[in-house]
Enzyme design. Sequence first.
Site, PDB file in Angstrom:
ATOM      1  N   ASP A 125       0.857  -1.164   0.000  1.00 32.19           N
ATOM      2  CA  ASP A 125       0.000   0.000   0.000  1.00 32.19           C
ATOM      3  C   ASP A 125       0.908   1.233   0.000  1.00 32.19           C
ATOM      4  O   ASP A 125       2.095   1.153   0.338  1.00 32.19           O
ATOM      5  CB  ASP A 125      -0.907  -0.024   1.236  1.00 32.19           C
ATOM      6  CG  ASP A 125      -1.875   1.137   1.268  1.00 32.19           C
ATOM      7  OD1 ASP A 125      -2.528   1.401   0.238  1.00 32.19           O
ATOM      8  OD2 ASP A 125      -1.977   1.793   2.316  1.00 32.19           O
ATOM      9  N   ASP A 179      -0.148   5.160   0.822  1.00 34.44           N
ATOM     10  CA  ASP A 179      -0.322   6.169   1.857  1.00 34.44           C
ATOM     11  C   ASP A 179      -0.389   5.507   3.227  1.00 34.44           C
ATOM     12  O   ASP A 179      -1.226   4.643   3.475  1.00 34.44           O
ATOM     13  CB  ASP A 179      -1.601   6.978   1.602  1.00 34.44           C
ATOM     14  CG  ASP A 179      -1.465   8.422   2.047  1.00 34.44           C
ATOM     15  OD1 ASP A 179      -0.813   8.652   3.081  1.00 34.44           O
ATOM     16  OD2 ASP A 179      -1.991   9.309   1.360  1.00 34.44           O
TER      17      ASP A 179
END
Length: 343
Positions: free
Chosen positions: A27, A29
Amino acid sequence: MSHQQDGVRPSGSPTALSEAYDTALLDLDGVVYAGGEAIVHAVDSLATARAGGMHLAYVTNNALRTPDAVAEHLTELGVPAEPSDVITSAQAVARLVADQLPPGARVLAIGGEGLRVALRERGLEPVESADDDPAAVVQGYGGPDMTWGRFAEASFAIRRGLPWFASNTDLTIPSARGIAPGNGAAVEVVRIATGAEPQVAGKPLPPMHRETVLRTGAKRPIVVGDRLDTDIEGAFNGGVDSLLVLTGVTDAAQLLAARPEHRPTYVDRDLRGLLTGQPEVTPAGDAYRCGGWTAAVRGDALALDGEGDALDGLRALCAAAWAYAGAGVCELETGKAVAGLQL
């Protein structure tokens, strides 16, 4: 082979995760960057994992930016990436649409450039109006300046009976100024106006995992994320292992209360966790041990005793909490047990 455990306790690994798995599905952020800036230890950790032979892929539910733009941003941060290393929910939803419509079909695109590029990649023609004879509606995050009229356009088309697709349904999205409404909030607007339900592609649902595996060719992937309800649940749904890093939205209390599908295989502070083995958590009577810590349920609360690395204490607490909760949510008092851990 997956080490996905039965949800009772975090797993151990005698070798570094970057050696035990061939591909990290990262991922962005809260894991690699926050507010556009690299998270501490991320750049060096990813460079070391890559140098050791691990393939790095960046998986995001944000459908606004194109893979080219994301790769450029990562490279500027010191994390060299090619557009082919980036997998977005726009790409996942475009494949979902293309599987159901003929080549060249017109699609009403309610979103940003990332969504339009992904649709064209699949041989579909994005259009702007419900009056442009679309065969479907696709909705993705369009940024903070998306106008109300775009939601109305989607509603007009959906009420005419067109199938509706959404890149993802994350209700919020982090920004430099705080938490802002995400694509899920925009999807709710259209849902209220139409009474319809979209087909959704993004994490934690299977289309996103399928897109990621197809594009990376991963044989032994590990999902690395900071969110229980997208990253970790997505790994659970895909039947692959996961590493939760504590650099994003999930805190210790939320982790201890996690449902089975939200319980990661491994837990670590940050991306340095890719470069090390993971300690075993072992039963000890009615308690669980990890490193120098022992955790157990005492009355209606979790209790923690010992010393050493605070992260080992958290791992032991996870085992005690998850075993107590079984298939449910741990509702024990956890505040006192985690108060002394400096994570």
